[in-house]
Design an enzyme around this catalytic site. Structure first.
Site, PDB file in Angstrom:
ATOM      1  N   GLU A  66       0.830  -1.211   0.000  1.00 52.56           N
ATOM      2  CA  GLU A  66       0.000   0.000   0.000  1.00 52.56           C
ATOM      3  C   GLU A  66       0.867   1.264   0.000  1.00 52.56           C
ATOM      4  O   GLU A  66       0.568   2.233  -0.709  1.00 52.56           O
ATOM      5  CB  GLU A  66      -0.940   0.014   1.207  1.00 52.56           C
ATOM      6  CG  GLU A  66      -1.853   1.229   1.255  1.00 52.56           C
ATOM      7  CD  GLU A  66      -2.804   1.312   0.077  1.00 52.56           C
ATOM      8  OE1 GLU A  66      -2.873   2.390  -0.551  1.00 52.56           O
ATOM      9  OE2 GLU A  66      -3.491   0.317  -0.218  1.00 52.56           O
ATOM     10  N   GLU A  73       1.497   6.616  -6.908  1.00 54.85           N
ATOM     11  CA  GLU A  73       0.429   7.544  -7.256  1.00 54.85           C
ATOM     12  C   GLU A  73       0.849   8.991  -7.027  1.00 54.85           C
ATOM     13  O   GLU A  73       0.608   9.857  -7.877  1.00 54.85           O
ATOM     14  CB  GLU A  73      -0.831   7.239  -6.448  1.00 54.85           C
ATOM     15  CG  GLU A  73      -1.514   5.970  -6.868  1.00 54.85           C
ATOM     16  CD  GLU A  73      -2.767   5.665  -6.071  1.00 54.85           C
ATOM     17  OE1 GLU A  73      -3.056   6.390  -5.086  1.00 54.85           O
ATOM     18  OE2 GLU A  73      -3.468   4.706  -6.437  1.00 54.85           O
TER      19      GLU A  73
END
Length: 122
Positions: A66, A73
């Site tokens: 994650e 991102e």
């Protein structure tokens, strides 16, 4: 700069990154909440040391993937803020990695916690 202060700065930067991720990423907060529930259930059923190790490995894998996804991102948004097919593909692939490791962790959780939780119910 001394070697020790350089190490302190590295730890400071890493901790700052963890805080930024936790504050800024809803998915990470959800994963930490799920981990807290799993830990609570593990304490209730008194998991073995091996079971705790399996849970820890699965949880760390989810959190690490994650964090990598979030960093991809963030970097992609800075490098190319406009919609771009290649950037979208990279983000989707990273999200897919999170999905896969999360499903594997859920399976570990079911295998490790399922039987003792069923014993509590029946």
């Amino acid at each position: 700069m001394t070697r020790n202060s350089s190490l302190l700065y590295a730890f400071r930067d890493a901790l700052r990154g963890l805080v930024w991720a936790f504050v800024g990423e809803r998915s990470l907060r959800i994963e930490v909440f799920v981990l807290a529930v799993v830990v609570a259930l593990g304490l209730v059923v008194q998991l073995s040391l091996i079971s705790w190790a399996l849970i820890a490995a699965a949880a760390v894998a989810v959190l690490v993937v994650e964090l990598i996804n979030s960093s991809i991102e963030a970097l992609a948004d800075v490098v190319h803020p406009q919609q771009h097919d290649g950037i979208a593909r990279a983000k989707d692939i990273a999200a897919g990695a999170v999905l896969l490791v999360s499903l594997a962790a859920a399976l570990v959780g079911l295998v490790v916690l399922g039987p003792p939780l069923l014993n509590l119910v029946y």
